[in-house]
Design a protein around this motif. Sequence first.
Motif, PDB file in Angstrom:
ATOM      1  N   THR A   1       0.448   2.062  -7.741  1.00 15.95           N
ATOM      2  CA  THR A   1       0.619   1.686  -9.152  1.00 15.95           C
ATOM      3  C   THR A   1      -0.136   2.617 -10.092  1.00 15.95           C
ATOM      4  OG1 THR A   1      -1.075  -0.018  -8.755  1.00 15.95           O
ATOM      5  CG2 THR A   1       1.213  -0.740  -8.819  1.00 15.95           C
TER       6      THR A   1
ATOM      7  N   ARG B   1       4.367 -10.830  -1.332  1.00  7.46           N
ATOM      8  CA  ARG B   1       5.655 -10.155  -1.164  1.00  7.46           C
ATOM      9  C   ARG B   1       6.461 -10.221  -2.446  1.00  7.46           C
ATOM     10  NH1 ARG B   1       9.455 -11.536   2.366  1.00  7.46           N
ATOM     11  NH2 ARG B   1       9.904  -9.402   2.966  1.00  7.46           N
TER      12      ARG B   1
ATOM     13  N   LEU C   1      14.411   4.061  -4.726  1.00  5.48           N
ATOM     14  CA  LEU C   1      13.049   4.296  -4.250  1.00  5.48           C
ATOM     15  C   LEU C   1      12.790   5.784  -4.083  1.00  5.48           C
ATOM     16  CD1 LEU C   1      10.374   3.178  -3.140  1.00  5.48           C
ATOM     17  CD2 LEU C   1      11.464   3.087  -0.889  1.00  5.48           C
TER      18      LEU C   1
ATOM     19  N   PHE D   1       9.047  -5.306  -1.330  1.00  6.14           N
ATOM     20  CA  PHE D   1       7.702  -4.744  -1.437  1.00  6.14           C
ATOM     21  C   PHE D   1       6.677  -5.717  -0.867  1.00  6.14           C
ATOM     22  CE2 PHE D   1      10.046  -3.002  -5.109  1.00  6.14           C
ATOM     23  CZ  PHE D   1       9.835  -1.648  -4.938  1.00  6.14           C
TER      24      PHE D   1
ATOM     25  N   LEU E   1       3.631  -4.485 -10.954  1.00  3.38           N
ATOM     26  CA  LEU E   1       4.784  -3.821 -10.338  1.00  3.38           C
ATOM     27  C   LEU E   1       6.092  -4.427 -10.837  1.00  3.38           C
ATOM     28  CD1 LEU E   1       6.017  -1.921  -8.126  1.00  3.38           C
ATOM     29  CD2 LEU E   1       5.852  -3.888  -6.570  1.00  3.38           C
TER      30      LEU E   1
ATOM     31  N   VAL F   1       2.651  -1.448  -1.294  1.00  2.93           N
ATOM     32  CA  VAL F   1       2.203  -1.086  -2.644  1.00  2.93           C
ATOM     33  C   VAL F   1       0.734  -1.462  -2.787  1.00  2.93           C
ATOM     34  CG1 VAL F   1       2.582  -1.394  -5.127  1.00  2.93           C
ATOM     35  CG2 VAL F   1       4.515  -1.548  -3.546  1.00  2.93           C
TER      36      VAL F   1
ATOM     37  N   ALA G   1       9.405  -3.230   4.768  1.00  2.47           N
ATOM     38  CA  ALA G   1       9.114  -3.265   3.334  1.00  2.47           C
ATOM     39  C   ALA G   1       8.341  -2.019   2.915  1.00  2.47           C
ATOM     40  CB  ALA G   1       8.315  -4.520   2.982  1.00  2.47           C
ATOM     41  N   VAL G   2       8.268  -1.815   1.608  1.00  5.26           N
ATOM     42  CA  VAL G   2       7.452  -0.745   1.033  1.00  5.26           C
ATOM     43  C   VAL G   2       6.079  -1.320   0.725  1.00  5.26           C
ATOM     44  CG1 VAL G   2       7.186   0.830  -0.925  1.00  5.26           C
ATOM     45  CG2 VAL G   2       9.458   0.401   0.044  1.00  5.26           C
TER      46      VAL G   2
ATOM     47  N   HIS H   1       5.273   2.982   6.925  1.00  2.79           N
ATOM     48  CA  HIS H   1       5.978   2.428   5.769  1.00  2.79           C
ATOM     49  C   HIS H   1       5.947   3.406   4.592  1.00  2.79           C
ATOM     50  CE1 HIS H   1       4.271  -0.763   8.218  1.00  2.79           C
ATOM     51  NE2 HIS H   1       5.108  -1.634   7.706  1.00  2.79           N
TER      52      HIS H   1
ATOM     53  N   VAL I   1       2.656  -6.085  -1.539  1.00  2.71           N
ATOM     54  CA  VAL I   1       1.560  -5.581  -2.368  1.00  2.71           C
ATOM     55  C   VAL I   1       0.254  -6.125  -1.804  1.00  2.71           C
ATOM     56  CG1 VAL I   1       0.691  -5.368  -4.720  1.00  2.71           C
ATOM     57  CG2 VAL I   1       3.143  -5.720  -4.336  1.00  2.71           C
TER      58      VAL I   1
END
Length: 469
Positions: A390, A301, A451, A277, A436, A361, A358-359, A385, A279
């Motif tokens: 959240t 990260r 996911l 992830f 997270l 967030v 990566a995802v 992506h 963020v």
Amino acid sequence: MTRLSLRLRILLFFALLALGGILIVALALIVGYRHSIESGSGPGFMLSAIIAGFGLLGLATGIWFLFDENVAKPIEKLAATLRVRAHAGVPAELDKHAARYLGDLAPAADAVTTQLNEQTLDAAEMVALETEALSDEKTRLTALLSEIPLAIVLISPTHRIVLYDGQAASALAQIAPPRLNASIFDYFAKPNLIAAHDELVKTDREVAFEATCPNGEVSFAARLKPLGSARGYMMFIDEAHSHLSPEASRPLTYDFELLKPSGPSNLMKLAIDRVPFVVFDSETTGLLPHKDEVIQLGAVRVLRGMIVPGEKIDRLVDPGRPIPPASTKVHHITDAMVAGAPSFQPVATEFHHFARDAVIVAHNAPFDMAFLHRRAEEYDLDWQHPILDTVLLSAVLFGTTESHTLDALCARLGVTIPARLRHTALGDAQATAEVLCRMLPMLKSQGYTTLEKVIEQCQKHSRLLEDMN
């Protein structure tokens, strides 16, 4: 009422429903009978049926409301708090007042989790001792590597970065932000590196070659070294130390678990605790993505459910226009602070590389992503992506009736945002990342193990973001 047992209170709910129904029907019949005396039996019984129908509907609605407020919602809140305690490791206090009509359920749950927490603390003491020993090992390893006047990168058999030291971080940063689990080909051109690696495998001896970045602008004299029977290989970057003093700090960033196979290459099928992830958060000149500008971007990260120390972005951005005083009052960023800062394009490009594979967030992600999408075509950046929010994760875990602000979520999960870092891009990104990390094991405990499953649950609450924006 609070002194009655839970079973007796539920019995009273249904007794009230039955008694109320009898009274409503009796009242309807009386009114209908009187009406039938005056105008005949047909209209009278029709009136009785209408009164009884609406009366029963109103009674059922009222009983449902009482049951929802005093049983369903407290149970849902109690379950969420227990998950926070069990899976996020947060000693959240049970709201016994909200659960006052649930009999002994709340005190019993509190007693069980308190006992488990005490056992967990005992286990944590043992883990702390082991961690201290590992820390000593890391200190010795760092000291040993400091004697080697070369930048060091450990690379997995699949050509992904498993370890790098401070000098290697400086070398990689000349090309793009250093990242654990990143493909080494994100930093160095594939043909030269693959040729050197093939020779390494063939001869099982150290191989020297020229490592050139993909665009050819930066190159280093480098060597590959085999690890014997161990998995992966080492890369030494000979010239990376030229701009650093021999006494420069050489912290290690590593995760040896990355040497193991990571599972499916498709992010959507990957176990939620194995997903990488990024963020992020941004501060802006205002709240209108179609015309306001980014003035600060922060990102961290998360790998294997943990924030990676040292891997972050914290950039001020010159918006090319004055920052409104009302915005400065929120984030405390002034025109003087962004004077001389880069424009948004190099910062967005750096973040794009940082978020590769990566995802992404964010808290209320549509707002922050809107600024990136607005300039995507102009900057030739593709933001395809997967996105997690959240706000939606909070709704999945705690229900839609709870507050889903970042402050509320941090309070619920025991995350502290220092006042000086609140409403700074990196401070809010760090807090969101901590939130997270505490929610991931909670999601897994509810059966949302990939996911794909998590995103599917989030989509059920997407209306929350529509209302927020």
